[in-house]
Design an enzyme around this catalytic site. Structure first.
Site, PDB file in Angstrom:
ATOM      1  N   CYS A 104      48.842  45.686  35.549  1.00  0.00           N
ATOM      2  CA  CYS A 104      47.616  45.661  36.352  1.00  0.00           C
ATOM      3  C   CYS A 104      47.513  46.926  37.208  1.00  0.00           C
ATOM      4  O   CYS A 104      47.281  47.987  36.660  1.00  0.00           O
ATOM      5  CB  CYS A 104      47.537  44.369  37.154  1.00  0.00           C
ATOM      6  SG  CYS A 104      45.831  43.912  37.491  1.00  0.00           S
ATOM      7  N   HIS A 148      48.437  40.177  33.104  1.00  0.00           N
ATOM      8  CA  HIS A 148      49.743  39.853  33.686  1.00  0.00           C
ATOM      9  C   HIS A 148      50.612  39.083  32.692  1.00  0.00           C
ATOM     10  O   HIS A 148      50.567  37.845  32.675  1.00  0.00           O
ATOM     11  CB  HIS A 148      49.557  39.001  34.944  1.00  0.00           C
ATOM     12  CG  HIS A 148      48.924  39.729  36.069  1.00  0.00           C
ATOM     13  ND1 HIS A 148      49.647  40.271  37.111  1.00  0.00           N
ATOM     14  CD2 HIS A 148      47.638  40.046  36.303  1.00  0.00           C
ATOM     15  CE1 HIS A 148      48.820  40.873  37.953  1.00  0.00           C
ATOM     16  NE2 HIS A 148      47.595  40.752  37.484  1.00  0.00           N
ATOM     17  N   GLU A 153      53.629  38.504  32.854  1.00  0.00           N
ATOM     18  CA  GLU A 153      54.662  37.731  33.549  1.00  0.00           C
ATOM     19  C   GLU A 153      54.265  36.272  33.772  1.00  0.00           C
ATOM     20  O   GLU A 153      55.128  35.413  33.921  1.00  0.00           O
ATOM     21  CB  GLU A 153      55.041  38.402  34.879  1.00  0.00           C
ATOM     22  CG  GLU A 153      54.006  38.330  36.003  1.00  0.00           C
ATOM     23  CD  GLU A 153      52.946  39.418  35.962  1.00  0.00           C
ATOM     24  OE1 GLU A 153      52.713  39.981  34.883  1.00  0.00           O
ATOM     25  OE2 GLU A 153      52.329  39.693  37.019  1.00  0.00           O
TER      26      GLU A 153
HETATM   27  N1  GLN Z   1      43.932  46.078  42.668  1.00  0.00           N
HETATM   28  C1  GLN Z   1      43.727  46.181  41.261  1.00  0.00           C
HETATM   29  C2  GLN Z   1      42.416  45.542  40.818  1.00  0.00           C
HETATM   30  O1  GLN Z   1      41.851  44.759  41.531  1.00  0.00           O
HETATM   31  C3  GLN Z   1      44.894  45.592  40.499  1.00  0.00           C
HETATM   32  C4  GLN Z   1      45.081  44.147  40.705  1.00  0.00           C
HETATM   33  C5  GLN Z   1      46.447  43.658  40.308  1.00  0.00           C
HETATM   34  O2  GLN Z   1      47.396  44.433  40.199  1.00  0.00           O
HETATM   35  N2  GLN Z   1      46.577  42.355  40.121  1.00  0.00           N
HETATM   36  O3  GLN Z   1      41.947  45.816  39.747  1.00  0.00           O
END
Ligand code: GLN
Length: 533
Positions: free
Chosen positions: A383, A509, A511
């Site tokens: 992300c 994600h 994970e």
């Molecule tokens: N802050 C980034 C976004 O909103 C990444 C979010 C995250 O790492 N979950 O796209």
């Protein structure tokens, strides 16, 4: 068809005794005996969900397939049971009050005074029963967050009292407490447990089973004493001794016959032994690694291990799958600088840049991506970690010096990561990100295809920003390609650098989907790449 059974798990004496792990372990054992089980967490705080909480408050926010932002215990439930949870598995006081107040405004209680008892407690009971009815579970385990005696927990304990009364032998209460060891007296002490049970009794709940957390083995005398003072039979006093890994706990609970005791009390058959072979095989691999690697976890919440819980657990699953012990070194991204990054990162065999929000520590994350790219160190960006790899590539390979994510610099001339179109007008913060499961198409002849070995996967998301496709052609020409994307929106889901040995960034994600039985292929493959370094 037999009715659904309800098990309530409360905690006493202190927080952090591991109610989540005990609940998950019991659920695992019941599942291994062929029962259809789910676990629900009731959280006594007023936030609607933990999505708006800083990870320093409650650790990681776990995201389900249906896009619920939930307590990290749901991650344990999924990792142990290998079945997905949903919004219904996590309820907060905020959500309960919101539902009741919305009903009041609609006029559902017209003419009545709306009160904690019965209206709030009824809503709690409704949510507990709903989980069991929806998918016709044999057993629902409901974990009550907090500690008995807390003002916040009171309506939950009262709901448990009422449900126990209504459900009779279809329900039971497990109370988890602490038996501290006083080294000066060289003695285990049962008084805190006695007081905690007394507190529960004052609320009208007689626990059926006591699980005692302890550092030292409990003697028969101690168990007898607890049984006598707390009105439970001796075989309902279960020892929960500190374990070297949380994944050992189901086996310890089996030895203590927690599952058999529960089944007997619920009038369910105990004749079938739990099928724990795959679990034991995993544990064996975990405890007998053939090799070791050191991987860096670059993040800004590293002071609190729970902030990256699903990532650290995913490495445990992936390590075992590779017969390898992963030494995960947490490095604070705010402490990585232009001057020290070579030195700080030099011993790592792999680098993971963590998810996150906001600008704190962002430069360190970008430097970590640079170091991995330039030195061909296996890299996984998740992300925000993926977004940092994109920004780094834009700055140092495409020579767009001012390239940035518009989350970090709203006025950047080169927003290689930009806010998603549908997010532009969103002002409210709660539950408004792109959340939950979306499909990702994977291109042939890519690292991503090698990892997944298929052209489509479904992964969970939690973000507002995305790769800016206006730059895609330029990136691909220079050597960073999009190997996974969402076919409906064209949103880039996976980037990679084919020239490097293993350099992958994912907008989702992985994970959240790694379990003991199904370690996530991205983590498994990443760890594998670090071993052959
Ligand atoms: N802050 C980034 C976004 O909103 C990444 C979010 C995250 O790492 N979950 O796209």
């Amino acid at each position: 068809m037999p009715s659904t059974k309800y098990i309530f798990v409360t905690g006493g004496v202190t927080s952090s005794l591991g109610k989540g792990i005990i609940s998950a372990s019991l659920a695992k054992l019941l599942q291994a005996r062929g029962y259809h089980v789910t676990i629900q967490k009731l959280d006594p705080y007023l936030n609607i969900d933990p999505g708006t909480l800083n990870p320093y408050e409650h650790g990681e926010c776990f995201v389900t397939d249906d896009g619920a932002e939930t307590d990290l215990d749901l991650g344990h439930y999924e990792r142990f049971l290998n079945t997905p949870t949903s919004q219904a598995n996590n309820v907060t006081t905020g959500r309960i009050y919101q539902a009741v107040i919305n009903k009041e405004r609609k006029g559902d209680y017209l003419g009545k005074t709306v009160q904690i008892i019965p209206h709030i407690t009824d809503e709690i009971k409704r949510r507990i029963k709903l989980v069991g009815q929806k998918k016709k579970f044999d057993v629902v385990i409901t974990e009550i967050g907090g500690t008995v005696g807390d003002i916040e927990s009171f309506p939950y304990v009262e709901a448990v009292r009422q449900l126990k009364w209504e459900l009779g032998s279809d329900s039971l209460a497990i109370h988890l407490t602490l038996v501290p060891y006083l080294s000066a007296a060289k003695e285990l002490k049962t008084k805190p447990t006695q007081h905690s049970v007394k507190m529960l009794l004052e609320s009208g709940v007689q626990p059926d089973i006591l699980v005692l957390r302890t550092e030292k083995k409990l003697t028969l005398d101690i168990k007898k004493k607890v049984a006598l003072f707390c009105n439970v039979n001796i075989n309902s006093v279960i020892e929960s001794i500190d374990a070297s890994t949380i994944y050992e706990v189901p086996l310890l609970m089996y030895k203590e016959k927690l599952d058999a005791t529960v089944l007997t009390k619920l009038n369910l058959p105990t004749n079938k032994d739990p099928e724990l072979k795959p679990w034991k095989e995993f544990l064996y691999k975990l405890k007998n690694p053939k090799t070791e690697v050191t991987i860096g976890l670059i993040g800004k919440y590293i002071e609190l291990p729970d902030a990256y819980k699903s990532i650290t657990e995913s490495f445990i699953h992936a390590g075992a799958a590779n017969n390898c012990k992963v030494n995960l070194i947490s490095i604070h991204s705010a402490k990585i600088t232009e001057e020290n990054y070579n030195e700080k990162l030099k011993n790592l065999k792999g680098i993971l840049v963590a998810p996150g929000f906001g600008h704190r520590g962002i430069d360190g994350k970008i430097l970590a991506a640079k170091y991995a790219r330039e030195n061909d160190i296996p890299f996984l960006g998740i992300c925000l970690g993926m977004q940092c790899a994109v920004v780094e590539f834009a700055r140092n390979v495409l020579n767009l010096e001012d390239a940035n994510s518009s989350e970090i610099d709203r006025r950047t001339a080169n927003p290689v990561i930009d806010i998603m179109e549908e997010q532009k007008d969103v002002l409210e913060k709660g539950g408004t990100m792109r959340l939950g499961a979306y499909s990702c198409q994977i291109k042939n002849n890519t690292k991503a295809f090698e990892v997944y070995n298929k052209n489509e996967t479904v992964e969970r998301h939690r973000h507002r920003y995305e790769f800016n496709n206006n730059y895609l052609a330029e990136f691909e020409k220079a050597g960073m390609i999009a190997s996974g994307f969402n076919s409906e929106t064209n949103l880039v889901e996976i980037i990679e650098i084919p020239k490097n040995k293993w350099f992958v960034g994912v907008q989702f994600h992985p994970e959240y989907k790694s379990t003991v039985i199904n370690p996530h292929p991205l983590f498994v493959n990443f760890v594998k790449a670090t071993i052959s370094e």
